[in-house]
Motif scaffolding. Sequence first.
Motif, short mmCIF file in Angstrom:
data_model
loop_
_atom_site.label_atom_id
_atom_site.label_comp_id
_atom_site.label_asym_id
_atom_site.label_seq_id
_atom_site.Cartn_x
_atom_site.Cartn_y
_atom_site.Cartn_z
N GLU A 128 1.05 -1.09 -0.53
CA GLU A 128 -0.45 -0.14 0.11
C GLU A 128 1.00 1.91 0.26
O GLU A 128 0.24 2.39 -0.05
CB GLU A 128 -1.12 0.03 0.92
CG GLU A 128 -0.67 0.16 2.34
CD GLU A 128 0.14 -1.34 3.24
OE1 GLU A 128 0.05 -1.13 3.90
OE2 GLU A 128 0.02 -2.07 2.34
N HIS A 129 2.08 1.39 0.21
CA HIS A 129 2.90 2.77 0.27
C HIS A 129 3.79 1.85 -0.80
O HIS A 129 4.51 3.28 -0.73
CB HIS A 129 4.23 2.20 1.14
CG HIS A 129 3.35 2.13 2.88
ND1 HIS A 129 2.79 3.02 3.55
CD2 HIS A 129 3.76 1.08 3.96
CE1 HIS A 129 1.83 2.68 4.39
NE2 HIS A 129 2.78 1.33 5.14
N VAL A 154 -3.02 -6.36 2.54
CA VAL A 154 -3.32 -5.23 2.30
C VAL A 154 -3.72 -4.47 3.28
O VAL A 154 -4.51 -5.85 3.33
CB VAL A 154 -3.25 -4.73 1.01
CG1 VAL A 154 -1.89 -4.48 0.25
CG2 VAL A 154 -3.88 -5.26 0.43
N CYS A 157 -7.84 0.57 3.72
CA CYS A 157 -6.97 2.12 4.24
C CYS A 157 -7.94 2.53 4.72
O CYS A 157 -7.93 3.71 5.60
CB CYS A 157 -6.05 2.33 3.74
SG CYS A 157 -5.03 1.55 3.60
N THR A 171 -2.01 9.10 6.42
CA THR A 171 -3.02 8.38 7.28
C THR A 171 -3.24 8.97 8.11
O THR A 171 -2.78 9.66 8.64
CB THR A 171 -2.61 6.53 7.42
OG1 THR A 171 -1.23 6.81 8.58
CG2 THR A 171 -2.40 5.42 6.60
N GLN A 177 1.77 7.16 7.84
CA GLN A 177 2.56 7.35 6.70
C GLN A 177 1.75 7.44 5.56
O GLN A 177 0.25 7.25 5.15
CB GLN A 177 3.07 5.69 6.13
CG GLN A 177 4.27 4.88 7.63
CD GLN A 177 4.11 3.49 7.53
OE1 GLN A 177 4.98 3.09 7.20
NE2 GLN A 177 3.15 2.96 8.02
N GLU A 179 -0.06 6.06 2.34
CA GLU A 179 -0.69 4.92 1.83
C GLU A 179 -1.49 5.14 0.46
O GLU A 179 -2.13 6.01 0.54
CB GLU A 179 -2.04 4.46 2.45
CG GLU A 179 -0.34 3.89 3.87
CD GLU A 179 -1.24 3.01 5.19
OE1 GLU A 179 -0.77 1.89 6.18
OE2 GLU A 179 -2.61 3.12 4.95
N TRP A 180 -1.97 4.43 0.13
CA TRP A 180 -3.01 3.63 -1.12
C TRP A 180 -4.43 3.64 -0.95
O TRP A 180 -4.80 2.46 0.21
CB TRP A 180 -2.23 2.73 -2.64
CG TRP A 180 -1.34 3.29 -3.40
CD1 TRP A 180 -0.52 3.06 -3.50
CD2 TRP A 180 -2.04 4.44 -4.18
NE1 TRP A 180 0.62 3.62 -4.28
CE2 TRP A 180 -0.26 4.43 -5.15
CE3 TRP A 180 -3.05 4.86 -4.50
CZ2 TRP A 180 -0.35 5.69 -6.31
CZ3 TRP A 180 -2.79 6.17 -5.83
CH2 TRP A 180 -1.18 6.01 -6.57
N HIS A 181 -5.30 4.63 0.04
CA HIS A 181 -6.74 3.95 -0.26
C HIS A 181 -7.49 3.28 -0.98
O HIS A 181 -7.72 4.04 -1.73
CB HIS A 181 -7.68 4.92 0.76
CG HIS A 181 -6.24 5.65 1.98
ND1 HIS A 181 -4.90 6.63 1.46
CD2 HIS A 181 -6.41 5.75 3.17
CE1 HIS A 181 -4.85 6.23 2.94
NE2 HIS A 181 -5.27 6.50 3.81
#
Length: 205
Positions: A128-129, A154, A157, A171, A177, A179-181
Amino acid sequence: YPAQLPDTLFTIVRRLRTGCGMVIAEVDFYNDIYTSSPRKWTNVERDYTAFRALSEYVSEPGSMLDYGCGNGHTLAFFWSQWPDTIYTGVDISDVALELTEKRVPGVYTFKELPGGEWDVIVIMGVAEHFKSPITELRYIGEHLSPSGYLYLEVPNCLVYSNNGYEGFRQTTSGSGQKEWHWRRDTWEQMIEEAGLEIVKSYSGS
């Protein structure tokens, strides 16, 4: 180990076909975290969940890679169950790799993905990062042996996001951090576009 985990996407995937940046963060960020909290993100329930899922498809593989291994807690758990497997850990944090070397006998550690192939690859709480998840999952998948399996975990998020829209952002909880939500179906689409076949999908509680 009754695993009580937050809503999480777990997938077992296989390779379909035969220099990328790892995560969007500064090395010092993770070095500071592991220096101040060496056991950060250690979770035996997550490790057992990964082991139990992979054990449905693999007995004791010849080799295993943990991409984004952190302090080595996952590799250490697998080593306790599969002591004859050759283990490799990759992480951008020097401090994390030092911790991994102390926890896992004979482990090979690298800051970037080396050449070679592995029978099992795990990516837990890392994808997700990624700067470009499709590109990097494809790159990692090319290092999976033809009969190998990749375990991807994953978090959802969107559950702890400050809004319900998909996208890349910082977040509002945890370590703050970026992240892809994404929704589950979005992740599954990205996995398939990376040239990986989803064999089985799980969901956390």
